[in-house]
Motif scaffolding. Structure first.
Motif, PDB file in Angstrom:
ATOM      1  N   GLU A 158     -64.535  27.903 -26.055  1.00 43.07           N
ATOM      2  CA  GLU A 158     -63.529  28.334 -25.346  1.00 43.07           C
ATOM      3  C   GLU A 158     -62.827  28.677 -24.472  1.00 43.07           C
ATOM      4  OE1 GLU A 158     -61.026  26.226 -26.749  1.00 43.07           O
ATOM      5  OE2 GLU A 158     -61.673  25.060 -28.788  1.00 43.07           O
ATOM      6  N   ASP A 159     -63.696  30.243 -24.478  1.00 40.76           N
ATOM      7  CA  ASP A 159     -63.166  30.882 -23.530  1.00 40.76           C
ATOM      8  C   ASP A 159     -63.177  30.773 -22.221  1.00 40.76           C
ATOM      9  OD1 ASP A 159     -62.594  32.257 -25.160  1.00 40.76           O
ATOM     10  OD2 ASP A 159     -64.129  33.801 -25.304  1.00 40.76           O
ATOM     11  N   ALA A 160     -64.552  29.818 -21.852  1.00 38.62           N
ATOM     12  CA  ALA A 160     -64.905  29.269 -21.137  1.00 38.62           C
ATOM     13  C   ALA A 160     -64.451  28.237 -20.091  1.00 38.62           C
ATOM     14  CB  ALA A 160     -66.615  29.143 -21.011  1.00 38.62           C
ATOM     15  N   LEU A 161     -63.572  27.820 -20.965  1.00 44.15           N
ATOM     16  CA  LEU A 161     -62.976  26.361 -20.496  1.00 44.15           C
ATOM     17  C   LEU A 161     -61.119  26.943 -19.923  1.00 44.15           C
ATOM     18  CD1 LEU A 161     -63.196  23.473 -23.416  1.00 44.15           C
ATOM     19  CD2 LEU A 161     -63.616  23.559 -21.254  1.00 44.15           C
ATOM     20  N   SER A 162     -60.913  27.984 -21.285  1.00 41.84           N
ATOM     21  CA  SER A 162     -59.544  28.535 -20.067  1.00 41.84           C
ATOM     22  C   SER A 162     -59.768  29.251 -18.971  1.00 41.84           C
ATOM     23  CB  SER A 162     -59.340  29.406 -21.751  1.00 41.84           C
ATOM     24  OG  SER A 162     -60.139  30.881 -21.653  1.00 41.84           O
ATOM     25  N   GLN A 163     -61.407  30.122 -18.754  1.00 39.33           N
ATOM     26  CA  GLN A 163     -60.921  30.374 -17.265  1.00 39.33           C
ATOM     27  C   GLN A 163     -61.533  29.344 -15.797  1.00 39.33           C
ATOM     28  OE1 GLN A 163     -63.420  33.863 -18.177  1.00 39.33           O
ATOM     29  NE2 GLN A 163     -62.858  34.540 -19.709  1.00 39.33           N
ATOM     30  N   ALA A 164     -61.817  28.651 -16.560  1.00 35.97           N
ATOM     31  CA  ALA A 164     -62.033  27.274 -15.520  1.00 35.97           C
ATOM     32  C   ALA A 164     -61.088  26.952 -15.015  1.00 35.97           C
ATOM     33  CB  ALA A 164     -63.038  26.541 -16.107  1.00 35.97           C
ATOM     34  N   GLN A 165     -61.704  26.665 -13.288  1.00 33.44           N
ATOM     35  CA  GLN A 165     -59.975  26.672 -12.329  1.00 33.44           C
ATOM     36  C   GLN A 165     -60.436  24.906 -12.938  1.00 33.44           C
ATOM     37  OE1 GLN A 165     -58.664  29.278 -10.374  1.00 33.44           O
ATOM     38  NE2 GLN A 165     -59.667  29.982 -11.518  1.00 33.44           N
ATOM     39  N   PRO A 166     -59.059  24.403 -12.131  1.00 37.15           N
ATOM     40  CA  PRO A 166     -58.512  22.717 -12.551  1.00 37.15           C
ATOM     41  C   PRO A 166     -59.715  22.154 -11.940  1.00 37.15           C
ATOM     42  CG  PRO A 166     -56.929  23.729 -12.505  1.00 37.15           C
ATOM     43  CD  PRO A 166     -57.981  25.276 -11.709  1.00 37.15           C
ATOM     44  N   GLY A 167     -60.332  21.349 -12.916  1.00 39.63           N
ATOM     45  CA  GLY A 167     -61.457  20.694 -12.268  1.00 39.63           C
ATOM     46  C   GLY A 167     -62.758  20.539 -11.930  1.00 39.63           C
ATOM     47  N   GLN A 168     -62.947  22.199 -12.636  1.00 34.63           N
ATOM     48  CA  GLN A 168     -64.107  22.736 -12.244  1.00 34.63           C
ATOM     49  C   GLN A 168     -65.612  22.248 -13.687  1.00 34.63           C
ATOM     50  OE1 GLN A 168     -63.617  27.229 -12.768  1.00 34.63           O
ATOM     51  NE2 GLN A 168     -65.398  27.360 -10.616  1.00 34.63           N
ATOM     52  N   ILE A 169     -64.913  21.480 -14.744  1.00 37.96           N
ATOM     53  CA  ILE A 169     -65.480  20.800 -15.866  1.00 37.96           C
ATOM     54  C   ILE A 169     -64.801  19.557 -15.856  1.00 37.96           C
ATOM     55  CG2 ILE A 169     -66.295  21.218 -18.419  1.00 37.96           C
ATOM     56  CD1 ILE A 169     -65.943  24.295 -17.877  1.00 37.96           C
ATOM     57  N   ALA A 170     -65.439  18.842 -15.917  1.00 38.72           N
ATOM     58  CA  ALA A 170     -65.096  17.334 -15.787  1.00 38.72           C
ATOM     59  C   ALA A 170     -64.045  17.392 -17.370  1.00 38.72           C
ATOM     60  CB  ALA A 170     -66.857  16.392 -16.139  1.00 38.72           C
ATOM     61  N   GLU A 171     -63.231  16.098 -17.382  1.00 38.23           N
ATOM     62  CA  GLU A 171     -62.791  16.455 -18.408  1.00 38.23           C
ATOM     63  C   GLU A 171     -63.404  15.725 -20.093  1.00 38.23           C
ATOM     64  OE1 GLU A 171     -58.397  14.964 -18.317  1.00 38.23           O
ATOM     65  OE2 GLU A 171     -59.530  14.412 -16.397  1.00 38.23           O
ATOM     66  N   GLY A 172     -62.956  16.441 -20.892  1.00 35.23           N
ATOM     67  CA  GLY A 172     -64.385  15.808 -21.960  1.00 35.23           C
ATOM     68  C   GLY A 172     -65.061  16.064 -22.652  1.00 35.23           C
ATOM     69  N   THR A 173     -65.259  17.428 -21.320  1.00 36.02           N
ATOM     70  CA  THR A 173     -66.618  18.161 -21.787  1.00 36.02           C
ATOM     71  C   THR A 173     -67.061  19.201 -22.613  1.00 36.02           C
ATOM     72  OG1 THR A 173     -67.398  17.707 -19.204  1.00 36.02           O
ATOM     73  CG2 THR A 173     -68.760  19.019 -20.620  1.00 36.02           C
ATOM     74  N   THR A 174     -67.784  19.019 -23.015  1.00 32.00           N
ATOM     75  CA  THR A 174     -67.332  20.188 -25.529  1.00 32.00           C
ATOM     76  C   THR A 174     -68.698  20.257 -25.618  1.00 32.00           C
ATOM     77  OG1 THR A 174     -65.979  18.537 -25.608  1.00 32.00           O
ATOM     78  CG2 THR A 174     -66.555  20.529 -27.276  1.00 32.00           C
ATOM     79  N   ALA A 175     -68.587  22.112 -25.787  1.00 31.54           N
ATOM     80  CA  ALA A 175     -70.292  22.074 -26.697  1.00 31.54           C
ATOM     81  C   ALA A 175     -70.073  22.318 -27.866  1.00 31.54           C
ATOM     82  CB  ALA A 175     -69.933  23.551 -25.910  1.00 31.54           C
ATOM     83  N   ILE A 176     -70.852  22.069 -28.203  1.00 31.69           N
ATOM     84  CA  ILE A 176     -70.657  21.875 -30.007  1.00 31.69           C
ATOM     85  C   ILE A 176     -72.204  22.686 -30.514  1.00 31.69           C
ATOM     86  CG2 ILE A 176     -70.964  20.881 -32.221  1.00 31.69           C
ATOM     87  CD1 ILE A 176     -68.441  20.150 -30.349  1.00 31.69           C
ATOM     88  N   THR A 177     -72.359  23.862 -31.175  1.00 34.20           N
ATOM     89  CA  THR A 177     -73.195  24.489 -31.811  1.00 34.20           C
ATOM     90  C   THR A 177     -73.730  24.053 -32.987  1.00 34.20           C
ATOM     91  OG1 THR A 177     -72.757  26.299 -30.725  1.00 34.20           O
ATOM     92  CG2 THR A 177     -74.045  26.778 -33.109  1.00 34.20           C
TER      93      THR A 177
END
Length: 227
Positions: A158-177
């Motif tokens: 969640e922290d990584a997503l909030s800090q990422a710039q628009p377009g850095q991470i593809a939409e729908g990319t998720t980490a599940i532990t």
């Protein structure tokens, strides 16, 4: 074999069943090339929830042997991550197959753009016994499966997503532990031998809207998940 050698052989069996597979340390956990994301493909295969049929493959004598079960497709990130984990940890040395056969079935669930294919293949190999260890385990009819106790999006993601710039991470990319218990079963002198080991790891997936169904990107180092 002399009687004095039996305790040594038994200790070796217990070690093979109990000790987790050695894994390579992956640099930059959580990076994995995800910052650029997979290239969207308009012709990517659609989603679905129907379980794939159990496959079989002939051995040298023409007999049908059970093949690794494909990862069940899903457009839900948590459900798909659970399906990946189940397939990843389910194997049987008595099936007549080798680790590469189990590795291939997981890689088939990977991102169809191929961006992470080589890295994913290395990730999966690190979760499986080596060919030499597999040959040893086969002498004791060793099999493995996983009981999943929890699956959730880690705060670090969640922290990584909030800090990422628009377009850095593809939409729908998720980490599940994933957290759970790995079970290994074998046979020693016609008696069952069982071990359990708590495991935790993170599954990185990409789902909609980039694709109609989820695909596997990478795996964290075993027992070193995102939290």
């Amino acid at each position: 074999m002399t009687s004095s050698a039996d305790p040594k052989a038994r200790r070796r069996l217990i070690a093979l069943i109990t000790v987790g597979v050695l894994v390579l340390v992956l640099a930059g956990i959580g990076v994995y090339g995800l910052l650029t994301g997979p290239a969207p493909r308009p012709d990517a295969p659609g989603g679905g929830h129907d379980p794939a049929p159990t496959a079989t493959t002939p051995d040298g004598d023409g007999r049908e042997l059970p093949a690794p079960r494909p990862v069940v497709a899903s457009d839900d990130p948590e459900e798909f991550a659970r399906n990946v984990a189940t397939s990843l940890f389910t194997w049987d040395t008595g099936s007549g197959l080798m680790p590469l056969d189990y590795q291939a079935i997981i890689v088939e669930a990977g991102d169809p753009s191929g961006t992470e294919q080589a890295g994913l293949a290395n990730d999966v190999a690190a979760y499986l016994p080596s060919r030499e260890a597999w040959t040893d385990l086969r002498q004791y009819d060793t099999s493995q499966h996983l009981d999943i106790t929890s699956a959730s999006v880690p705060a670090a993601w969640e922290d990584a997503l909030s800090q990422a710039q628009p377009g850095q991470i593809a939409e729908g990319t998720t980490a599940i532990t994933i957290e759970g218990t790995r079970h290994r079963d074998g046979v020693w002198n016609d008696e069952p031998v069982t071990s359990t080991h708590e495991v935790a790891f993170t599954v990185f997936v990409v789902c909609g809207p980039t694709y109609d169904t989820c695909h596997l990107l990478r795996l964290s180092e075993l027992d070193n998940p995102l939290r």
